[in-house]
Motif scaffolding. Structure first.
Motif, PDB file in Angstrom:
ATOM      1  N   ARG A   1       0.834  -1.198   0.000  1.00 19.24           N
ATOM      2  CA  ARG A   1       0.000   0.000   0.000  1.00 19.24           C
ATOM      3  C   ARG A   1       0.876   1.259   0.000  1.00 19.24           C
ATOM      4  O   ARG A   1       0.576   2.240  -0.669  1.00 19.24           O
ATOM      5  CB  ARG A   1      -0.935   0.011   1.207  1.00 19.24           C
ATOM      6  N   CYS A   2       1.955   1.228   0.786  1.00 17.92           N
ATOM      7  CA  CYS A   2       2.890   2.363   0.818  1.00 17.92           C
ATOM      8  C   CYS A   2       3.490   2.612  -0.557  1.00 17.92           C
ATOM      9  O   CYS A   2       3.609   3.763  -0.990  1.00 17.92           O
ATOM     10  CB  CYS A   2       4.009   2.109   1.832  1.00 17.92           C
ATOM     11  N   ILE A   3       3.879   1.528  -1.230  1.00 23.54           N
ATOM     12  CA  ILE A   3       4.454   1.648  -2.577  1.00 23.54           C
ATOM     13  C   ILE A   3       3.426   2.230  -3.547  1.00 23.54           C
ATOM     14  O   ILE A   3       3.740   3.107  -4.355  1.00 23.54           O
ATOM     15  CB  ILE A   3       4.962   0.280  -3.075  1.00 23.54           C
ATOM     16  N   LYS A   4       2.180   1.750  -3.433  1.00 22.18           N
ATOM     17  CA  LYS A   4       1.113   2.241  -4.314  1.00 22.18           C
ATOM     18  C   LYS A   4       0.848   3.734  -4.084  1.00 22.18           C
ATOM     19  O   LYS A   4       0.709   4.508  -5.034  1.00 22.18           O
ATOM     20  CB  LYS A   4      -0.161   1.429  -4.073  1.00 22.18           C
ATOM     21  N   ILE A   5       0.802   4.132  -2.805  1.00 20.44           N
ATOM     22  CA  ILE A   5       0.605   5.554  -2.471  1.00 20.44           C
ATOM     23  C   ILE A   5       1.774   6.388  -2.983  1.00 20.44           C
ATOM     24  O   ILE A   5       1.599   7.477  -3.513  1.00 20.44           O
ATOM     25  CB  ILE A   5       0.434   5.734  -0.944  1.00 20.44           C
ATOM     26  N   SER A   6       2.982   5.844  -2.815  1.00 20.40           N
ATOM     27  CA  SER A   6       4.181   6.532  -3.289  1.00 20.40           C
ATOM     28  C   SER A   6       4.137   6.784  -4.792  1.00 20.40           C
ATOM     29  O   SER A   6       4.499   7.859  -5.269  1.00 20.40           O
ATOM     30  CB  SER A   6       5.425   5.694  -2.932  1.00 20.40           C
ATOM     31  N   MET A   7       3.665   5.795  -5.531  1.00 21.47           N
ATOM     32  CA  MET A   7       3.587   5.918  -6.992  1.00 21.47           C
ATOM     33  C   MET A   7       2.513   6.923  -7.426  1.00 21.47           C
ATOM     34  O   MET A   7       2.598   7.507  -8.497  1.00 21.47           O
ATOM     35  CB  MET A   7       3.299   4.544  -7.604  1.00 21.47           C
ATOM     36  N   ARG A   8       1.514   7.136  -6.561  1.00 21.58           N
ATOM     37  CA  ARG A   8       0.430   8.061  -6.891  1.00 21.58           C
ATOM     38  C   ARG A   8       0.752   9.506  -6.528  1.00 21.58           C
ATOM     39  O   ARG A   8       0.040  10.417  -6.956  1.00 21.58           O
ATOM     40  CB  ARG A   8      -0.854   7.637  -6.161  1.00 21.58           C
ATOM     41  N   CYS A   9       1.775   9.701  -5.710  1.00 19.74           N
ATOM     42  CA  CYS A   9       2.135  11.065  -5.303  1.00 19.74           C
ATOM     43  C   CYS A   9       2.547  11.897  -6.513  1.00 19.74           C
ATOM     44  O   CYS A   9       3.249  11.412  -7.399  1.00 19.74           O
ATOM     45  CB  CYS A   9       3.279  11.031  -4.292  1.00 19.74           C
ATOM     46  N   LYS A  10       2.142  13.151  -6.529  1.00 25.11           N
ATOM     47  CA  LYS A  10       2.438  14.032  -7.669  1.00 25.11           C
ATOM     48  C   LYS A  10       3.892  14.506  -7.648  1.00 25.11           C
ATOM     49  O   LYS A  10       4.511  14.664  -8.695  1.00 25.11           O
ATOM     50  CB  LYS A  10       1.487  15.225  -7.648  1.00 25.11           C
ATOM     51  N   GLY A  11       4.435  14.761  -6.449  1.00 17.29           N
ATOM     52  CA  GLY A  11       5.795  15.272  -6.344  1.00 17.29           C
ATOM     53  C   GLY A  11       6.785  14.229  -5.881  1.00 17.29           C
ATOM     54  O   GLY A  11       6.421  13.236  -5.256  1.00 17.29           O
ATOM     55  N   MET A  12       8.057  14.437  -6.191  1.00 22.65           N
ATOM     56  CA  MET A  12       9.119  13.506  -5.816  1.00 22.65           C
ATOM     57  C   MET A  12       9.301  13.448  -4.297  1.00 22.65           C
ATOM     58  O   MET A  12       9.548  12.379  -3.729  1.00 22.65           O
ATOM     59  CB  MET A  12      10.434  13.933  -6.483  1.00 22.65           C
ATOM     60  N   PHE A  13       9.171  14.591  -3.621  1.00 17.40           N
ATOM     61  CA  PHE A  13       9.370  14.645  -2.173  1.00 17.40           C
ATOM     62  C   PHE A  13       8.356  13.770  -1.433  1.00 17.40           C
ATOM     63  O   PHE A  13       8.729  12.943  -0.587  1.00 17.40           O
ATOM     64  CB  PHE A  13       9.268  16.092  -1.667  1.00 17.40           C
ATOM     65  N   GLY A  14       7.086  13.931  -1.761  1.00 16.57           N
ATOM     66  CA  GLY A  14       6.044  13.126  -1.118  1.00 16.57           C
ATOM     67  C   GLY A  14       6.218  11.646  -1.413  1.00 16.57           C
ATOM     68  O   GLY A  14       6.077  10.799  -0.528  1.00 16.57           O
ATOM     69  N   SER A  15       6.547  11.344  -2.655  1.00 14.36           N
ATOM     70  CA  SER A  15       6.729   9.958  -3.078  1.00 14.36           C
ATOM     71  C   SER A  15       7.865   9.275  -2.313  1.00 14.36           C
ATOM     72  O   SER A  15       7.703   8.165  -1.797  1.00 14.36           O
ATOM     73  CB  SER A  15       7.027   9.926  -4.582  1.00 14.36           C
ATOM     74  N   LEU A  16       9.015   9.951  -2.207  1.00 12.41           N
ATOM     75  CA  LEU A  16      10.171   9.380  -1.509  1.00 12.41           C
ATOM     76  C   LEU A  16       9.943   9.282   0.002  1.00 12.41           C
ATOM     77  O   LEU A  16      10.403   8.338   0.644  1.00 12.41           O
ATOM     78  CB  LEU A  16      11.423  10.211  -1.796  1.00 12.41           C
ATOM     79  N   THR A  17       9.234  10.255   0.559  1.00 18.93           N
ATOM     80  CA  THR A  17       8.953  10.220   2.000  1.00 18.93           C
ATOM     81  C   THR A  17       8.084   9.024   2.356  1.00 18.93           C
ATOM     82  O   THR A  17       8.383   8.280   3.297  1.00 18.93           O
ATOM     83  CB  THR A  17       8.250  11.528   2.450  1.00 18.93           C
TER      84      THR A  17
END
Length: 208
Positions: free
Chosen positions: A180-196
């Protein structure tokens, strides 16, 4: 410190996106991580190792140059193995943090005494007693023989009470959480949110 370091690493990777492949950028980010890890390692080796590994995965996902992180990873692994073997064999009175404990754990792992009533052996007996379906919630016997039954060895007690089936359910739940974390990360619009999100999820999953 763990949470802040994940956020800080994500921020640096985002800010340095344009020069992410350079050695200067890699060193700037990695040295920042290393300083915090060095402050933790003296008192808690496992936490320091997990934080370092989580941040390292972020460096890989963040797009840093492959040759830099491969060489660094090799140095860390070799240095860690040599250090642990040194502490396990050292007869010197000079200690670094909990080095005596680290050395004893390596020595116990290399030369286990299966008849000694220590916590690892008690945990194995708990797992063996649980079998497939367990002895029932609250019916543990081995938790009363262990000082760390409620933290370091809680998984063994869960298996004693709920069996290997319960143990697999716990693993499955953590795996679903990480996916789920990976899926949310992939949906994030920005790189910062995705990596966090990815970094936080990786740290929790690795520790589990």
């Amino acid at each position: 410190a763990k949470v802040i370091l994940i956020v800080y690493t994500a921020r640096l990777l985002t800010l340095k996106k344009a020069s992410i492949n350079t050695l200067e950028t890699f060193l700037r980010i990695f040295i920042s991580i290393l300083i915090i890890v060095a402050l933790i390692v003296k008192e808690n080796f496992s936490t320091a190792a997990l934080v370092l590994l989580s941040c390292f995965v972020m460096l890989i996902i963040g797009g840093t140059n492959k040759k830099y992180w491969i060489r660094t990873l090799l140095l860390i692994v070799v240095g860690g193995v040599v250090g642990l073997l040194y502490f396990s064999k050292s007869t010197s009175n000079v200690e670094f943090g909990r080095s005596e404990t680290w050395g004893n754990r390596v020595e116990t792992w290399l030369h286990p005494n299966h008849e000694e009533l220590n916590q690892p052996n008690t945990a194995k007996m708990a797992i063996a007693r649980g079998k497939v379906f367990g002895v029932g919630i609250g019916n543990t016997v081995h938790a009363r023989l262990m000082t760390q039954a409620d933290n370091d060895f809680i998984y063994a007690i869960i298996i004693e009470e709920t069996g290997m089936l319960g143990g697999l359910v716990i693993l499955l739940l953590y795996s679903i959480f990480y996916l789920r974390c990976i899926k949310i990360s992939m949906r994030c619009k920005g790189m910062f949110g995705s990596l966090t999100v990815f970094g936080m999820g990786t740290m929790i999953y690795m520790q589990a």
